[in-house]
Enzyme design. Structure first.
Site, PDB file in Angstrom:
ATOM      1  N   ASP A   3       0.855  -1.193   0.000  1.00 26.07           N
ATOM      2  CA  ASP A   3       0.000   0.000   0.000  1.00 26.07           C
ATOM      3  C   ASP A   3       0.893   1.245   0.000  1.00 26.07           C
ATOM      4  OD1 ASP A   3      -3.087   0.905   1.025  1.00 26.07           O
ATOM      5  OD2 ASP A   3      -1.441   2.282   1.535  1.00 26.07           O
ATOM      6  N   ASN A  14      -1.608  13.048  -3.757  1.00 23.61           N
ATOM      7  CA  ASN A  14      -2.635  13.589  -4.658  1.00 23.61           C
ATOM      8  C   ASN A  14      -2.898  15.061  -4.366  1.00 23.61           C
ATOM      9  OD1 ASN A  14      -3.512  11.543  -6.443  1.00 23.61           O
ATOM     10  ND2 ASN A  14      -4.677  10.542  -4.820  1.00 23.61           N
ATOM     11  N   HIS A  70      -4.219  14.784  -9.050  1.00 28.19           N
ATOM     12  CA  HIS A  70      -4.701  13.429  -9.283  1.00 28.19           C
ATOM     13  C   HIS A  70      -4.017  12.752 -10.473  1.00 28.19           C
ATOM     14  CE1 HIS A  70      -7.842  10.900  -7.564  1.00 28.19           C
ATOM     15  NE2 HIS A  70      -7.936  10.333  -8.750  1.00 28.19           N
ATOM     16  N   ASP A 119      -2.085   9.275 -10.573  1.00 32.92           N
ATOM     17  CA  ASP A 119      -2.305   8.145 -11.491  1.00 32.92           C
ATOM     18  C   ASP A 119      -0.982   7.654 -12.084  1.00 32.92           C
ATOM     19  OD1 ASP A 119      -4.964   8.411 -11.027  1.00 32.92           O
ATOM     20  OD2 ASP A 119      -5.494   9.174 -13.014  1.00 32.92           O
ATOM     21  N   GLU A 151      -4.904   2.305  -4.119  1.00 34.00           N
ATOM     22  CA  GLU A 151      -3.440   2.422  -4.122  1.00 34.00           C
ATOM     23  C   GLU A 151      -2.831   1.226  -3.404  1.00 34.00           C
ATOM     24  OE1 GLU A 151      -4.603   3.103  -0.658  1.00 34.00           O
ATOM     25  OE2 GLU A 151      -2.751   4.263  -0.445  1.00 34.00           O
TER      26      GLU A 151
HETATM   27  P1  GH3 Z   1      -1.447   5.538   4.403  1.00 30.67           P
HETATM   28  O1  GH3 Z   1      -0.004   5.865   4.396  1.00 30.67           O
HETATM   29  O2  GH3 Z   1      -1.982   5.294   5.772  1.00 30.67           O
HETATM   30  O3  GH3 Z   1      -1.766   4.401   3.482  1.00 30.67           O
HETATM   31  O4  GH3 Z   1      -2.214   6.836   3.891  1.00 30.67           O
HETATM   32  P2  GH3 Z   1      -2.820   7.100   2.440  1.00 30.67           P
HETATM   33  O5  GH3 Z   1      -3.037   8.546   2.272  1.00 30.67           O
HETATM   34  O6  GH3 Z   1      -1.992   6.423   1.408  1.00 30.67           O
HETATM   35  O7  GH3 Z   1      -4.193   6.298   2.532  1.00 30.67           O
HETATM   36  P3  GH3 Z   1      -5.678   6.764   2.390  1.00 30.67           P
HETATM   37  O8  GH3 Z   1      -6.472   5.504   2.398  1.00 30.67           O
HETATM   38  O9  GH3 Z   1      -6.017   7.808   3.445  1.00 30.67           O
HETATM   39  O10 GH3 Z   1      -5.796   7.467   0.990  1.00 30.67           O
HETATM   40  C1  GH3 Z   1      -5.649   6.758  -0.199  1.00 30.67           C
HETATM   41  C2  GH3 Z   1      -5.794   7.728  -1.317  1.00 30.67           C
HETATM   42  O11 GH3 Z   1      -5.612   7.083  -2.568  1.00 30.67           O
HETATM   43  C3  GH3 Z   1      -7.165   8.346  -1.361  1.00 30.67           C
HETATM   44  C4  GH3 Z   1      -7.597   8.209  -2.800  1.00 30.67           C
HETATM   45  O12 GH3 Z   1      -8.104   9.377  -3.320  1.00 30.67           O
HETATM   46  C5  GH3 Z   1      -6.337   7.810  -3.533  1.00 30.67           C
HETATM   47  N1  GH3 Z   1      -6.603   7.003  -4.718  1.00 30.67           N
HETATM   48  C6  GH3 Z   1      -7.241   5.810  -4.775  1.00 30.67           C
HETATM   49  N2  GH3 Z   1      -7.306   5.386  -6.054  1.00 30.67           N
HETATM   50  C7  GH3 Z   1      -6.678   6.316  -6.831  1.00 30.67           C
HETATM   51  C8  GH3 Z   1      -6.424   6.435  -8.235  1.00 30.67           C
HETATM   52  O13 GH3 Z   1      -6.777   5.583  -9.060  1.00 30.67           O
HETATM   53  N3  GH3 Z   1      -5.740   7.537  -8.647  1.00 30.67           N
HETATM   54  C9  GH3 Z   1      -5.334   8.487  -7.766  1.00 30.67           C
HETATM   55  N4  GH3 Z   1      -4.657   9.525  -8.250  1.00 30.67           N
HETATM   56  N5  GH3 Z   1      -5.571   8.400  -6.454  1.00 30.67           N
HETATM   57  C10 GH3 Z   1      -6.233   7.344  -5.980  1.00 30.67           C
HETATM   58 MG    MG Z   2      -2.010   4.261   1.434  1.00 27.73          MG
END
Ligand code: GH3
Ligand code: MG
Length: 320
Positions: free
Chosen positions: A191, A199, A204, A208, A235
């Site tokens: 992860d 982001n 965004h 990606d 992610e």
């Molecule tokens: P942690 O270190 O605890 O994992 O924190 P984190 O910020 O990585 O985790 P969190 O679950 O708070 O946020 C994950 C983010 O990933 C939020 C979401 O908008 C982003 N995300 C998920 N799928 C995609 C994608 O396909 N593209 C982009 N750009 N962002 C994405």
């Molecule tokens: Mg994360």
């Protein structure tokens, strides 16, 4: 349409099913070497040709070499061609393999029977080389179109690695396989750390692009043909590692961690360091009748959260 620029057809680690640049593979099965020779002459220049002189040998080559089409003699001592075809069609991993019977029988009953056991075509001996070549080409075209469609269903559009649907199917399959063989099965989840902040800071689209880099970087660390990486969620990525014990899986997790850091995706908002990192959770077990594949997912998730709570950018593992 699939974003082909994200897929490298030559990269088996990234996607072992996509091998579009390669020579197509034919398996010729006949108990008479002279018959094999005749067909070999027809195809040797254009295809990679495998040969088998018995049913069991043919099935072994199908499992080992993954031919794209089989030219199968009906009458063979021991296991005949109908039985070989039946077994191919009953095997989940082989059932999409087209079978063309090549036989001296030209009675309609024999032909009907061949088609009923799952063959796509029936060619009578003596054959005309140009006709055989043309028919094989037609069946291969259809087969490759089917392969492509199946791949698209199982590939994540953003990153080009396998998707969650494929992961679920493959985990069930590998679980059964490990149960039969008595080998260890490992699961690794990775992860991205502080991805939300990434982001927010870089946008965004940059997010990606970073996910694509993470996916291909993880895929490139895989060493064995049976290993696979998939995008498990936003992610989060998951790797199934068949026949791999905890030490092996944890060592691979360490390499993945290092490779993601080495990809050097600048992440000024991370509390780990100034480049993007991942946290990894690894779980390993020996499947048996009392275990469920889901236990592995739960355990790997717990290890992931342990890695997060211990400061991120690291791997934790457990044998369950
Ligand atoms: P942690 O270190 O605890 O994992 O924190 P984190 O910020 O990585 O985790 P969190 O679950 O708070 O946020 C994950 C983010 O990933 C939020 C979401 O908008 C982003 N995300 C998920 N799928 C995609 C994608 O396909 N593209 C982009 N750009 N962002 C994405
Ligand atoms: Mg994360």
């Amino acid at each position: 349409m699939m974003q082909s620029k994200y897929l490298d057809p030559q990269d088996r680690a990234l996607n072992p099913m996509l091998q579009l640049g390669r020579k197509l593979r034919l398996l010729i099965v006949d108990d008479q070497p002279v018959n094999i020779q005749a067909l070999y002459q027809v195809f040797a220049a254009d295809y990679q040709v495998f040969m088998a002189t018995s049913g069991p040998q043919a099935l072994a080559i199908c499992r080992d070499k993954h031919p794209d089409l089989v030219l199968l003699d009906v009458q063979m001592p021991g296991m005949d061609g109908y039985e070989v075809c039946r077994q191919i069609k009953a095997d989940a991993e082989l059932q999409d393999l087209p079978v063309v019977f090549v036989t001296a029988h030209s009675e309609p009953q024999a032909e009907t029977f061949g088609l009923e056991v799952g063959a796509v075509d029936f060619i009578s001996k003596p054959f005309n080389p140009a006709v055989v070549r043309a028919r094989v080409k037609t069946h291969l075209t259809i087969k490759l179109q089917g392969d492509l469609l199946r791949q698209m269903v199982f590939i994540d559009g953003l990153t080009g690695v396998y998707n969650r649907r494929f992961f679920d199917e493959r985990l069930a399959l590998e679980f059964q396989r490990a149960k039969r063989s008595g080998t260890m099965l490992s699961l690794m989840v990775a992860d991205v750390d502080y991805f939300k902040r990434f982001n927010d800071r870089y946008g965004h689209l940059a997010g990606d692009e970073a996910l694509r880099t993470v996916a291909t970087t993880l895929a490139k660390q895989l060493k064995r043909p049976g290993d696979m990486v998939s995008r498990y969620g936003g992610e989060e990525f998951a790797c199934i590692l068949p026949d791999t014990d905890a030490a092996g899986a944890l060592s691979l997790a360490g390499e993945m961690n290092a490779a993601i850091r080495a990809a050097h995706i600048i992440h000024a908002e991370s509390d780990v360091c100034d480049v993007m990192t991942v946290s990894l959770g690894v779980a390993s077990f020996r499947p048996d009748a009392t275990r469920l594949a889901e236990e592995l997912i739960v355990a790997a998730d717990q290890q992931l959260y342990l890695a997060k709570s211990q400061g991120r950018g690291r791997a934790c593992g457990a044998v369950i």
